[in-house]
Design an enzyme around this catalytic site. Sequence first.
Site, PDB file in Angstrom:
ATOM      1  N   HIS A 129      26.825  43.756  34.059  1.00  0.00           N
ATOM      2  CA  HIS A 129      27.813  44.824  34.215  1.00  0.00           C
ATOM      3  C   HIS A 129      29.191  44.240  34.498  1.00  0.00           C
ATOM      4  CE1 HIS A 129      29.347  48.607  36.296  1.00  0.00           C
ATOM      5  NE2 HIS A 129      28.929  49.043  35.128  1.00  0.00           N
ATOM      6  N   LYS A 131      32.849  42.333  34.044  1.00  0.00           N
ATOM      7  CA  LYS A 131      33.962  42.359  33.099  1.00  0.00           C
ATOM      8  C   LYS A 131      34.838  41.137  33.411  1.00  0.00           C
ATOM      9  CE  LYS A 131      32.551  46.804  33.407  1.00  0.00           C
ATOM     10  NZ  LYS A 131      31.606  47.340  34.392  1.00  0.00           N
ATOM     11  N   ASP A 136      41.434  29.052  28.464  1.00  0.00           N
ATOM     12  CA  ASP A 136      41.897  27.671  28.647  1.00  0.00           C
ATOM     13  C   ASP A 136      41.780  27.172  30.086  1.00  0.00           C
ATOM     14  OD1 ASP A 136      42.483  27.431  25.994  1.00  0.00           O
ATOM     15  OD2 ASP A 136      44.651  27.652  26.207  1.00  0.00           O
ATOM     16  N   HIS A 328      36.662  55.329  37.419  1.00  0.00           N
ATOM     17  CA  HIS A 328      35.804  54.200  37.079  1.00  0.00           C
ATOM     18  C   HIS A 328      36.101  52.977  37.936  1.00  0.00           C
ATOM     19  CE1 HIS A 328      33.973  51.051  34.401  1.00  0.00           C
ATOM     20  NE2 HIS A 328      33.046  51.995  34.328  1.00  0.00           N
ATOM     21  N   LYS A 330      36.297  50.376  40.972  1.00  0.00           N
ATOM     22  CA  LYS A 330      35.435  50.008  42.095  1.00  0.00           C
ATOM     23  C   LYS A 330      36.289  49.135  43.016  1.00  0.00           C
ATOM     24  CE  LYS A 330      32.845  49.900  38.042  1.00  0.00           C
ATOM     25  NZ  LYS A 330      32.452  51.265  37.911  1.00  0.00           N
ATOM     26  N   ASP A 335      42.631  47.589  56.243  1.00  0.00           N
ATOM     27  CA  ASP A 335      43.756  47.201  57.095  1.00  0.00           C
ATOM     28  C   ASP A 335      44.959  46.670  56.334  1.00  0.00           C
ATOM     29  OD1 ASP A 335      41.862  45.933  59.969  1.00  0.00           O
ATOM     30  OD2 ASP A 335      42.245  47.956  59.255  1.00  0.00           O
TER      31      ASP A 335
END
Length: 420
Positions: A129, A131, A136, A328, A330, A335
């Site tokens: 899941h 991404k 380089d 979508h 997350k 603080d």
Amino acid sequence: MSGGRGRHFARLAQHLPGRRYGSTYRFCSGNAVRLFTSGAAYFAALIERIEAAKTDVALETYIFCDDAAGRSVSDALIRAASRGVRVRVITDGIGTQRLPLFADWQAVGIEHRIYNPHLFGRFGFSRTHRKLACVDDAYAYCGGINIVDDYDQNGTRLPFPRWDFAVELNGPVVADVRDAFDVQWERIRIGHRPALTRPAVGGATPQAATTRFVRVRRGARAGDMRALAEPCVAFVARDNFVNRRTIEKAYLTAIGQARSEVLLANPYFMPGRKLRRALIYAAERGIDVRLVIGRKEFAMLDYAVPFLYRTLLKAGVKISEYEKTMLHGKVAVVDSNWGTVGSSNLDALSLMLNNEANVVLVLHPEIDQLRQGILNAFNESRRIDEKHYEARPAGERLLNWIAYNTYRIAMKLLTVGGYD
């Protein structure tokens, strides 16, 4: 940001030194960070880096869609491979369909591997899941943004762009992202976790990197944050081998150390007892805890998640349900000094089964932008009022109970009792 809170989060990082590929993670300083709040901006930056690539491009994603966004990224990958750059792509067997453009990749020499091609494969039920991208060994990307148009949701047009985040990294932490991709690449080939032993960045041990993070300059004024501690970044990956609870522990540690504020936004909020208790305990000790929860993607969760609201609301947690567009992202901020951006939902699949990746930022200026984004979403959402919640019809209460317990039983079976 006060000097006291800066020292506090420096000590927090000190408690998480980590090991390469171990069950914890390391912080390192000297990284440039760029925050993206939309897929459009993220794709433009990623394509620009791919176009300038000289030797290597690595990309891992759950969804690679054959739409305008996906084709623009694919075209950049094809151009890179055509000029001699090594290009490797990992897609998930369920998240990404078998696309015609895969043949185009093969024709120009793009190396493509599929993680767990079937629903239940040699890696069980787990998905990749994550991404991620590396270019380089100089730039890395991590976040929640798939390769898909900002406005597309399973073939329907969203009223506003998808609410999501990603970061571009430049500095020592890039090696950690690259290592995670290399491990996944070999894992797919041989079917289990390979034993890679790349050297530490710049010859420095994780302990030395952490020491640099917490170093206090002599003679610094108490309120001088830049003198008290350097901004630091940690790449936090989750797998089913040695990093089983790494992302959950990162959340638990930060929430447990909170002094004034915990802001959290997540589309699938079904954490286990430890994380729920951490939020409850924080609210009970006077911390301003705010949750922004996504809705209207999976009906089961829309009915199951509200079952958790009662104990959270009674402890003083503020909850809002976001319905402006698809939430979508997350992300979380604690603080104003600690923040995380990544792919991990706060549910059983992400915390117990899937391969996930988050970036933790400490004392980076981008945290302010992330915090404001969460606050804006909270204010644009439908606030859950405790009195109205308690006055729900009996039928709705029963439906919430059934949905939650059905979800819980299913997840306990899938995680072999791991989900609590």
